[in-house]
Design a protein around this motif. Structure first.
Motif, PDB file in Angstrom:
ATOM      1  N   ARG A 384       4.866 -31.716 -13.578  1.00  0.00           N
ATOM      2  CA  ARG A 384       5.727 -30.542 -13.370  1.00  0.00           C
ATOM      3  C   ARG A 384       6.974 -30.674 -14.237  1.00  0.00           C
ATOM      4  O   ARG A 384       7.658 -31.705 -14.216  1.00  0.00           O
ATOM      5  CB  ARG A 384       6.085 -30.479 -11.889  1.00  0.00           C
ATOM      6  N   ASP A 385       7.259 -29.617 -14.994  1.00  0.00           N
ATOM      7  CA  ASP A 385       8.453 -29.664 -15.837  1.00  0.00           C
ATOM      8  C   ASP A 385       9.695 -29.296 -15.037  1.00  0.00           C
ATOM      9  O   ASP A 385       9.617 -29.028 -13.822  1.00  0.00           O
ATOM     10  CB  ASP A 385       8.278 -28.752 -17.058  1.00  0.00           C
ATOM     11  N   LYS A 386      10.833 -29.252 -15.724  1.00  0.00           N
ATOM     12  CA  LYS A 386      12.092 -29.002 -15.043  1.00  0.00           C
ATOM     13  C   LYS A 386      12.159 -27.607 -14.439  1.00  0.00           C
ATOM     14  O   LYS A 386      12.931 -27.348 -13.509  1.00  0.00           O
ATOM     15  CB  LYS A 386      13.241 -29.192 -16.036  1.00  0.00           C
ATOM     16  N   LYS A 387      11.363 -26.694 -14.971  1.00  0.00           N
ATOM     17  CA  LYS A 387      11.360 -25.326 -14.449  1.00  0.00           C
ATOM     18  C   LYS A 387      10.395 -25.163 -13.275  1.00  0.00           C
ATOM     19  O   LYS A 387      10.270 -24.075 -12.735  1.00  0.00           O
ATOM     20  CB  LYS A 387      10.984 -24.359 -15.567  1.00  0.00           C
ATOM     21  N   GLY A 388       9.672 -26.238 -12.943  1.00  0.00           N
ATOM     22  CA  GLY A 388       8.756 -26.173 -11.830  1.00  0.00           C
ATOM     23  C   GLY A 388       7.378 -25.708 -12.203  1.00  0.00           C
ATOM     24  O   GLY A 388       6.575 -25.375 -11.325  1.00  0.00           O
ATOM     25  N   VAL A 389       7.061 -25.726 -13.470  1.00  0.00           N
ATOM     26  CA  VAL A 389       5.750 -25.273 -13.933  1.00  0.00           C
ATOM     27  C   VAL A 389       4.851 -26.505 -14.126  1.00  0.00           C
ATOM     28  O   VAL A 389       5.256 -27.500 -14.736  1.00  0.00           O
ATOM     29  CB  VAL A 389       5.846 -24.487 -15.256  1.00  0.00           C
ATOM     30  N   HIS A 391       1.759 -28.523 -15.730  1.00  0.00           N
ATOM     31  CA  HIS A 391       1.080 -28.559 -17.038  1.00  0.00           C
ATOM     32  C   HIS A 391      -0.005 -29.617 -17.023  1.00  0.00           C
ATOM     33  O   HIS A 391       0.143 -30.673 -16.379  1.00  0.00           O
ATOM     34  CB  HIS A 391       2.072 -28.864 -18.167  1.00  0.00           C
TER      35      HIS A 391
END
Length: 395
Positions: A384-389, A391
């Motif tokens: 999970r990236d910093k934006k909450g997405v 991958h």
């Protein structure tokens, strides 16, 4: 003149002859009386001493048998077997530690030589329980190759109304043939069963069992057991006792393959004798089947990972998805309630990611999805990236 002279002589001879004849009759009568008396004495002696003579012979035979057995033991020979007992017939000898050690030793020796004999106890000792009884039997039976068949069978005591020991009951196909109290020697028992049967009475000293009735103890413990508290503790402690593999949250996405090949440790044989696989062979199950499951491994205590699981499940409604959690509720007090809330959040049943799964799949981070890829298993790890997405790594 001659006739006159002969008359006194003839008269005297006749008198002597008569006296001789009378004496002979007297002697014959006396002899007959002596013979009759001798016969009477012999008959009386025979009648009065036959029983004691038989007892003496029996005692001598018993002493001889004991002596021979002792010689056999000292010389290392096999002790003669016990009496021949019909198939289906058993001698149940009810016993107790209240019996003298010598009597118990004799009982163990007889039972060791007679496979159809069973030594039955009411239960264990009042203070040391069954281990204490077993230790005593081992001490008393020291030197025997092994202890004979010994059982703790309270229902048998009740069935045969045993109150004192030793009490031997001869049973054939479950039916009582005879019983005798105070005697346990199989030779004596079987020799009297054939002649009489039934209740043969009591001989020797009897003892009251000192063991605790095991059946009564168990029933008492069951009756006193707090089942409600037990169930409550079992439910309450379930989550506390769960120890799962530690799997960290994934910090970066990756994809890797797992070779499911296994090595056969022993021959796998079909019921008809055909060998399906031999020991040492390497087998890949995916060469013979298609892996259609989607195994989703998450940390169910993480709200973002629960949301990820819900989205994945919604997108695979037609597929078979299994969701496994690497975490359990942190508090056992409300563990089941928390687990139910997690399951509700993903709208799917949750299972635990056990050590067995970890050994097989070797998941490195959560969330990860395991799917079939030809003859391999493919693991897709999401991050999970910093934006909450979320991958996944590029294929």
């Amino acid at each position: 003149m001659l006739a006159c002279l002969c008359s006194p002589v003839l008269a005297q001879d006749a008198s002597l002859a008569q006296q001789a004849q009378t004496h002979a009759k007297t002697e014959a009568a006396a002899a007959a009386a002596l013979v009759a008396r001798a016969k009477a004495v012999q008959s009386a002696y025979s009648a009065s001493h036959t029983q004691s003579l038989q007892e003496t012979v029996a005692a001598a035979n018993k002493a001889k048998l004991t002596y021979l057995r002792q010689i056999y033991k000292e010389q290392g020979y096999r002790v003669p077997n016990g009496p021949a007992i019909a198939k289906g017939t058993q001698i149940l000898v009810f016993a107790s530690k209240s019996m003298p050690d010598g009597d118990m030793r004799g009982l163990l020796e007889d039972a060791y030589r007679t496979p159809s004999m069973r030594v039955v106890f009411l239960g264990g000792e009042p203070h040391s329980g069954v281990p204490g009884l077993v230790n005593w039997l081992r001490r008393v039976g020291a030197g025997l190759k092994h202890l004979p068949a010994i059982e703790i069978d309270p229902p048998a005591f009740a069935k045969y109304h045993v109150r004192w020991v030793p009490d031997a009951v001869v049973v054939h196909d479950g039916k009582e043939l005879a019983r005798v109290a105070g005697v346990y020697q199989p030779q004596w028992i079987m020799s009297h069963v054939g002649a009489k049967g039934g209740d043969l009475g009591a001989y020797g000293t009897l003892y009251r069992p000192v063991e605790v009735n095991m059946e009564a103890v168990i029933k008492g413990r069951i009756a006193a057991f707090n089942w409600k508290s037990y169930v409550h503790r079992a439910v309450h402690d379930f989550w506390r006792d769960q120890v799962l593999p530690l799997v960290p949250h994934a910090t970066h996405p990756k994809t890797y393959l797992i070779d499911p090949t296994i090595t056969i440790t022993h021959n796998i044989t079909l019921p008809n004798g055909t060998i399906l696989a031999r020991a040492g062979e390497r087998v890949n199950p995916l060469q013979h089947m298609v892996f259609t499951l989607h195994l989703l491994v998450i940390d169910a205590s993480s709200a973002p990972q629960r949301a990820f699981a819900k989205a994945f499940i919604d997108g695979h409604q037609d597929d078979h998805v299994v969701v496994m959690s690497t975490a359990v509720p942190s508090t056992s007090r409300h563990g089941w309630k928390t687990w139910a809330q997690w399951s509700t959040a993903i709208d799917h049943r949750l299972t635990l990611y056990s050590h067995a799964y970890a050994q097989r799949f070797k998941i490195q981070g959560t969330p990860s999805i395991i799917e079939g890829d030809g003859t391999y298993l493919k693991v897709v790890q999401f991050a999970r990236d910093k934006k909450g997405v979320w991958h996944a790594a590029a294929s």
